[in-house]
Motif scaffolding. Structure first.
Motif, short mmCIF file in Angstrom:
data_model
loop_
_atom_site.label_atom_id
_atom_site.label_comp_id
_atom_site.label_asym_id
_atom_site.label_seq_id
_atom_site.Cartn_x
_atom_site.Cartn_y
_atom_site.Cartn_z
N ALA A 14 -23.98 12.31 -30.79
CA ALA A 14 -23.95 10.89 -30.42
C ALA A 14 -24.47 10.03 -31.58
O ALA A 14 -23.93 8.94 -31.84
N ASP A 15 -25.48 10.51 -32.29
CA ASP A 15 -26.05 9.76 -33.42
C ASP A 15 -25.05 9.58 -34.56
O ASP A 15 -25.22 8.69 -35.39
N LEU A 16 -24.02 10.42 -34.61
CA LEU A 16 -23.02 10.29 -35.67
C LEU A 16 -22.14 9.07 -35.47
O LEU A 16 -21.45 8.64 -36.39
N GLY A 17 -22.15 8.51 -34.25
CA GLY A 17 -21.34 7.33 -33.96
C GLY A 17 -19.87 7.60 -34.21
O GLY A 17 -19.34 8.65 -33.86
N GLN A 18 -19.21 6.66 -34.83
CA GLN A 18 -17.78 6.76 -35.10
C GLN A 18 -17.50 7.32 -36.49
O GLN A 18 -16.38 7.26 -36.99
N SER A 19 -18.51 7.89 -37.15
CA SER A 19 -18.33 8.38 -38.53
C SER A 19 -17.56 9.69 -38.62
O SER A 19 -17.25 10.14 -39.72
N VAL A 20 -17.28 10.31 -37.50
CA VAL A 20 -16.50 11.56 -37.49
C VAL A 20 -15.29 11.39 -36.60
O VAL A 20 -15.31 10.64 -35.62
N ALA A 21 -14.22 12.11 -36.94
CA ALA A 21 -12.96 11.97 -36.20
C ALA A 21 -13.02 12.61 -34.82
O ALA A 21 -12.45 12.09 -33.87
N ALA A 22 -13.70 13.74 -34.69
CA ALA A 22 -13.75 14.43 -33.40
C ALA A 22 -15.13 15.06 -33.23
O ALA A 22 -15.74 15.52 -34.20
N LYS A 23 -15.59 15.07 -32.00
CA LYS A 23 -16.87 15.70 -31.67
C LYS A 23 -16.58 16.70 -30.56
O LYS A 23 -16.12 16.32 -29.49
N HIS A 24 -16.84 17.96 -30.84
CA HIS A 24 -16.49 19.00 -29.89
C HIS A 24 -17.64 19.99 -29.78
O HIS A 24 -18.21 20.40 -30.79
N MET A 25 -17.96 20.39 -28.57
CA MET A 25 -19.01 21.37 -28.33
C MET A 25 -18.40 22.55 -27.58
O MET A 25 -17.71 22.37 -26.58
N ILE A 26 -18.64 23.75 -28.09
CA ILE A 26 -18.20 24.97 -27.43
C ILE A 26 -19.46 25.67 -26.92
O ILE A 26 -20.39 25.92 -27.68
N VAL A 27 -19.48 25.99 -25.65
CA VAL A 27 -20.64 26.64 -25.04
C VAL A 27 -20.22 28.04 -24.62
O VAL A 27 -19.27 28.22 -23.87
N ILE A 28 -20.93 29.04 -25.13
CA ILE A 28 -20.69 30.43 -24.75
C ILE A 28 -21.94 30.90 -24.01
O ILE A 28 -23.03 30.87 -24.57
N SER A 29 -21.77 31.32 -22.78
CA SER A 29 -22.92 31.60 -21.94
C SER A 29 -22.66 32.78 -21.02
O SER A 29 -21.54 33.27 -20.93
N ASP A 30 -23.72 33.19 -20.33
CA ASP A 30 -23.55 34.16 -19.26
C ASP A 30 -22.98 33.42 -18.05
O ASP A 30 -22.63 32.25 -18.14
#
Length: 135
Positions: free
Chosen positions: A94-110
């Protein structure tokens, strides 16, 4: 996916994957990134030694070998709560604001963590943070 050597896992349920197979999926995700993309690796220290979530702080990918070595050293454990681990990553993205084209989080969990709280999901939506979970 064949070049990533995980195509045989494509049709399997995430719950049916072993810890080592989940590790290979995480490594494959790193291999798809450009050296200029940003990456951060968060984990839950299930062995209890003073929780710190960032194994690799958010930074340009650069040398993928170093990131992959960190992932190989991680231990799969019982993640009780997605919110606690995801929140530092969401805050950084969120702190990156609009300075990046895409923000993606991959969660690998039990299979059984508590879901992220509503305020975290709202923050992800407000900041265009896309996420996928592999349980």
């Amino acid at each position: 996916m064949a070049w990533l050597e995980i195509s045989h896992l494509q049709e399997r349920s995430p719950q049916a994957l072993s810890g080592g197979q989940k590790q290979r999926v995480a490594i494959a995700a790193v291999k798809t990134l450009s050296r200029y993309d940003l990456i951060g690796v968060l984990s839950y220290n299930w062995q209890g030694a003073g929780q710190k979530y960032w194994d690799v702080p958010l930074q340009p990918v650069g040398d993928k070998t170093r990131i992959i070595q960190h992932i190989k050293k991680m231990s799969m454990g019982d993640l009780p709560d997605l919110d606690a681990v995801m929140r530092p990553g969401v805050d950084e993205l969120a702190d990156l604001g609009q300075s990046v084209a895409a923000k993606h989080m991959i969660v690998i969990s039990d299979f059984d963590p508590a879901p992220p709280r509503g305020d975290l999901i709202k923050k992800m939506k407000a900041n265009n943070i896309d996420w996928r979970i592999s349980l």
